[in-house]
Structures are given as C-alpha cells and as structure tokens.
Design an enzyme around this catalytic site. Structure first.
Site, PDB file in Angstrom:
ATOM      1  N   CYS B 132       0.806  -1.227   0.000  1.00  0.00           N
ATOM      2  CA  CYS B 132       0.000   0.000   0.000  1.00  0.00           C
ATOM      3  C   CYS B 132       0.841   1.281   0.000  1.00  0.00           C
ATOM      4  O   CYS B 132       0.592   2.204  -0.774  1.00  0.00           O
ATOM      5  CB  CYS B 132      -0.931   0.011   1.213  1.00  0.00           C
ATOM      6  SG  CYS B 132      -0.140  -0.481   2.757  1.00  0.00           S
ATOM      7  N   HIS B 252      -2.939   6.338   4.370  1.00  0.00           N
ATOM      8  CA  HIS B 252      -1.532   6.564   4.692  1.00  0.00           C
ATOM      9  C   HIS B 252      -1.118   7.951   4.177  1.00  0.00           C
ATOM     10  O   HIS B 252      -1.569   8.372   3.107  1.00  0.00           O
ATOM     11  CB  HIS B 252      -0.635   5.549   3.988  1.00  0.00           C
ATOM     12  CG  HIS B 252      -0.779   4.140   4.470  1.00  0.00           C
ATOM     13  ND1 HIS B 252      -1.390   3.799   5.652  1.00  0.00           N
ATOM     14  CD2 HIS B 252      -0.341   2.969   3.921  1.00  0.00           C
ATOM     15  CE1 HIS B 252      -1.333   2.480   5.812  1.00  0.00           C
ATOM     16  NE2 HIS B 252      -0.719   1.950   4.770  1.00  0.00           N
TER      17      HIS B 252
END
Lengths: 348, 348
Positions: B132, B252
């Site tokens: 990710c 994130h």
C-alpha cells in the site's frame, strides 16, 4: 554570583501548560530559590497556586512586575514577550523567553545547554529558548556533528497537540469522543489557532503547524531550519523540514536523515557517540523491538534516539528516530536548564 | 478476449478488510462479471453475503476452488497465497495477488496501472499488487520521473492501522476508550501481530511496521525500497524509507523528499506535471490551507498530493506530502485495476 545565592524568580504564563511545568521543575531546586512570583493575564490574577507546599497568589503581569526579580521566565506567547520582556530587563531581571519573539534576534542567544551552553555568556538581558521540535533534534545531532561533522539534515516531524497548548489537548479529547460516538468532530483550534480554517486532528494527521510563510513553508518548518543553524553555529548547514501534527497528547517524534562530513563512518560509530551524548538516551535494539515512542518518552527530561540505520545507498547517510517530551525538554526543562547555566556561569 | 466477455471471478479472503472492498469495487462493474465466488477460511465458510443484491454463499478456499475461474483475487495473507495461488493458475485462472508472497519474484509483474500497466503482458499466471505505501508513492512519482528523471527518494510514512487488518482497527478503538477512561491500554496486535512485543497505538506513534530484517530496517521499509525500484524500472534509484504507524484508522500519508535528474526544474514545473498525472489530484494551496489529510482522502480512489515545495538548499530537491486510502488505491482498487488492465489488453 555565588553558588549559594538564593534567587528571586518570576514565571509569566504561570497557568499555561509550559508555565506549570516550569514551576514544577523549579520546585525540584535546580538552583536555590528565595521567592517565586507567578504572573498571568488579568483573567487568572488573584487565584492561588502551591509552590513547595506554600500558597502563592498569581498576579497580573505588568511592566512593574519585575522589580527585584533575578530571573524572569516568559511563556505566555510572543506578543506578551514583545510587550514585557524589555521591561523586565530594565528592572534588572534576566529574561529566559520561551516564545519565538526573539529567537532569531542576533543580540539574543538561542540556547540548548547540551549544545551551545557557552552562548549564555553573550546575553544582553534576554536568552531565548528554541522551538520544541528544534531542541530535541539538535541534542541528538550535537555528538554526531562534533565527531563526524554534518553536511545536511532532512527531518519529517510527528508532533503532539500539547505544543499548541492546553486547549488543543482538550480539542483532541473532545473530537475523539465525538468520533467514537459517531458525531461530527468540531475543530476550532488546530492546525493553528490564528489561521482561518480548522481541521479535526483526532484520527488524522495535519501537515500544517503554525501559519504559512510566503515561500510555501510553515513557520514551524522555518523555525526548525533557521534555529538549527543558529544553535549549531553552522549557517551553511543544509536543513530541510516537513512538520506534521498528530493525534498524540505529548512528545514529538522526528524521522531524521543526516549526512556526515566524514565518509568512513559506520552505524556503530554513530551509536557510540549517541550513547555518550549529553541529555541523550540511545534506545535502539531491533532484536527486542526497542525504540522510543511518544508514550514511552512522556514526562522524561531526556531526548531518546532509536532506529539508527545507515542509508542503503549513501555511505555517509544515516537515519534516526528522535523522540522527546515537547513540554519538558522541548520547553519547560530546557528553559530551567538555561537559568541553571546562568547560575553556574555566575551570570546572575 | 472480447470487451463483452463476462468473467468468472473468485475472491480469496472475502471477509477481510481488503476482500470486502474488492467485492464492493467489483459490484461497480469495472468489467463484466458473470459470477463471483467469495472464498475464505473454514471458519467463515457457509456464511452468505450480498453481491449486486443477490445472496452468495462463502466457500472454504481449497485447491479445487478455482475450476472455471477466470480471475482470482488473493487477499488472505502470504501463506494462503503461497499455498493456493499456483493451484489457481493450474486451474486456468489468472491470479491477482495482494500479499507480499510473489512481489519480488522476477517472473511476477508488480503492477500499478498508472505507472507500469504494460508489465501485465509479461505475466505467467500471477500478477502482484504492491504494498500500500509503495503504490501511492509511485503514482505521485511517475509524472515527475517521466518529465524530469529521478535521482533519489527519501520517504517518512504516517500509516493507518487499517493496513494491519480489521483487528488492528478494533484495537485502536478499544485502546482509545481505555485511555479516555483512565484504564491501562491493552496491546495484542500492533506493531506486528507475529512479533514478540506489542505496544499501544492510541495517542502514540510506532516506528515499526512489520518485523525487522537483519539490517535494522523493517520489512515494510524494505518493501517500499525494493518495490519502488521494480515498479519504476529503476534498479539504481536511491530510495530510503522510515515507516511509522499512527493512530489513524485509514489512509496513509507520506512526507517524500525527491531529487530530480534535471537541475533546472521549478516548483511550478513539478506542480504542473502532478496536475495532469494519472490517478492523481494536486491539492495544494497554502493561501487557503489546502492540503490532503488522511480523513479527507478516506474512501477515495485517487492519490492526493500537497505541500509541494522546492528545497531551500538543493535546487533539484523537492518535498511532497502524499496521501491516499491504503485500503482503496493502496489495496482493493489497485487490485481491481490490474484485472481491468488484463481485460483491456485481452489477456484474460
């Protein structure tokens, strides 16, 4: 002048997050204190507080508050320092200022005792305490600079809300409750009380601390860049900073990349000098998952360093994770240490 | 082969955080789906779920689950992929794998469609979805690499707990309540479920994601370093990473420092190419405090970039703040996009 002298001190901003911590450290007698004078805005004046078990009344800070004071700690915001610090100096006090008002003034030493204690001797009445995020970084960089020289520093910060005051801590608590209850989060303070827009900090990360400068950097980032050069006496050191606020109550963390002047330095060399660095604790062992975190560093006076690694491409490049309590070493404790340095050097 | 072909798909790990999102995006018909087969561990087998309004029964994933399947999405952990992905390939399916099991295998393309879509053509049965934190960074770097060349990348991450699964999200919720109630926080999962020690994440920051490698880097940091070079076809690109977990549920964030090959690039040049970058949204205006945050990027498919600044010392150095939902573009959506690329290129 003598080590046995008893000092009269004043604390401007005595009811704030940092002011309260300064008073707490003064109770531990870093030097002998004859009297303490807590000062605040009109709003809190008249309230009482305890100092070493005795009740003391908080007074309003005015230009006349500093007669007979030896050391005046200022931690009530830049505008109060701009208005009253020179008045305190005129009254004969030495001012240790914890705001950004005088930090880059060339007549004002900017001091972290572990790094540039001798600079206190150059004072002309005011000594400035650096920004919290700068202090912990330079404490970690100092032994590396001394042993191997420093070429550049690139830092990304992970900063606690307590740096924005008690109200920001309350805001984090309230927003957290609101989020868990499925309510809309109310934001009034962060990222910067004085700025136009406010965003929730709970379960979020805000890449803005303080307001923006014209060049696209925030004032917090420019503080880290400029103050680091001044404290380390390296006007040409390359320093870059990205400052980010987190949903953490206290302790700032920093991911710091450095390049040393010397090119034959090993990661063990770096760890060795950090281990013996003043005010520093090396907490670094991947095999036991040992590294500092904001929670583990809270309420401690030291700067903690972990995750020390050599860069995989650049032989003189190293990565560090630097954590310290921003209200303690980053503010109150460093301020009290500066006063200690004044006492130790017979300057007050 | 034709664009009108209807595909039979299987989703291994259908009850997990990413598996659920994959199914959600498949409902939006990125390509035509004839049947969907949700697969899970024995524990969840027999339960039902809805797909476009119809009830579907979840079956246990076994070597025989993939007969007649065209595309098998794997998102149930590396060990399941190691055990079953080749079985699916033998049954005639193409596997799009969202674990780290095959990412660095030289026979397995590692694909972010905005960056290296053509690599899908080299597949030998399995295509890997990158980590990710890597995906969102390479989407932001791609237009810069293409226009100006890239010399080095130094990233510090601010990662959400959802990357560690639904149980890590529950752990953050529980610890948050415990902290606010003045109770001790109980840590069983983070920083890494399989590691020996666990630390609270609520109101904290943990400089460990995944377990440590012998060289002192975490596996997460090495993933970012190695996957970035593979996806961008730049084995010699200098990449450094420090990965940190935050008390954020999803999305994130990354503080990225880059140096371009070209030395006459301005910050406006960088902003221009980011503005037209595929899958990218430039959200960057200090005058209106516009920048992406984890909360603002949640549930969105794009990668958001803000805080674009030229380094104050290095003319070919730039700083970026890159945010994206790690379960969406960082996992489920990129996985579905890879399948879309296979369909588009007539490979399935």
């Amino acid at each position: 002048m003598s080590q046995n002298k008893q000092y009269k001190v004043a604390v401007v901003g005595a009811t704030g997050a940092v002011g309260q911590k300064i008073i707490q450290y003064l109770e531990e007698e870093p030097f002998q204190i004859e009297t303490i004078k807590p000062l605040s805005s009109k709003r809190s004046a008249g309230k009482t507080m305890k100092f070493k078990g005795e009740e003391v009344t908080i007074e309003e800070a005015t230009p006349d508050s500093f007669n007979d004071i030896d050391i005046a700690f200022f931690s009530a915001g830049g505008s109060i320092s701009e208005r009253l610090a020179q008045e305190a100096v005129k009254s004969g006090a030495i001012v240790v200022d914890n705001t950004s008002a005088f930090r880059m003034d060339e007549n004002v030493p900017l001091v972290v005792p572990e790094v540039n204690e001798a600079d206190v001797k150059k004072h002309q009445g005011i000594i400035a305490n650096p920004n919290c995020s700068t202090i912990q970084m330079v404490v970690a960089l100092k032994p590396i600079q001394e042993a191997f020289g420093l070429k550049r520093v690139i830092v990304s910060t992970y900063q606690a809300v307590s740096g924005a005051g008690l109200s920001a801590q309350d805001e984090l608590t309230e927003q957290t409750k609101q989020y868990l209850n499925g309510e809309e989060m109310v934001a009034n303070i962060l990222p910067a009380g004085s700025d136009k827009k406010h965003y929730p900090i709970a379960f979020n990360a805000l890449p803005q601390i303080d307001v923006f400068d014209d060049n696209g950097y925030t004032k917090e980032e420019l503080k880290m860049i400029n103050e680091t050069k001044k404290i380390m006496h390296e006007p040409d050191l390359h320093v870059a900073a990205t400052c980010v606020r987190l949903p953490v109550f206290t302790s700032h963390s920093e991911s710091v990349y450095i390049e040393t002047d010397k090119t034959d330095v090993t990661v063990n060399d770096i760890k060795e000098v950090l281990k013996s660095g003043e005010g520093l604790i090396l907490e670094d062992d991947p095999s036991t998952q040992s590294y500092p975190t904001p929670l583990s560093a809270a309420d401690k006076k030291e700067v903690f360093v972990g995750r020390v690694r050599q860069d995989l491409d650049t032989t003189n490049g190293f990565h560090l994770w630097v954590v310290s309590d921003n209200l303690v070493k980053g503010a109150a404790w460093n301020t009290v240490q500066i006063a200690q340095s004044l006492v130790k050097n017979g300057l007050v």
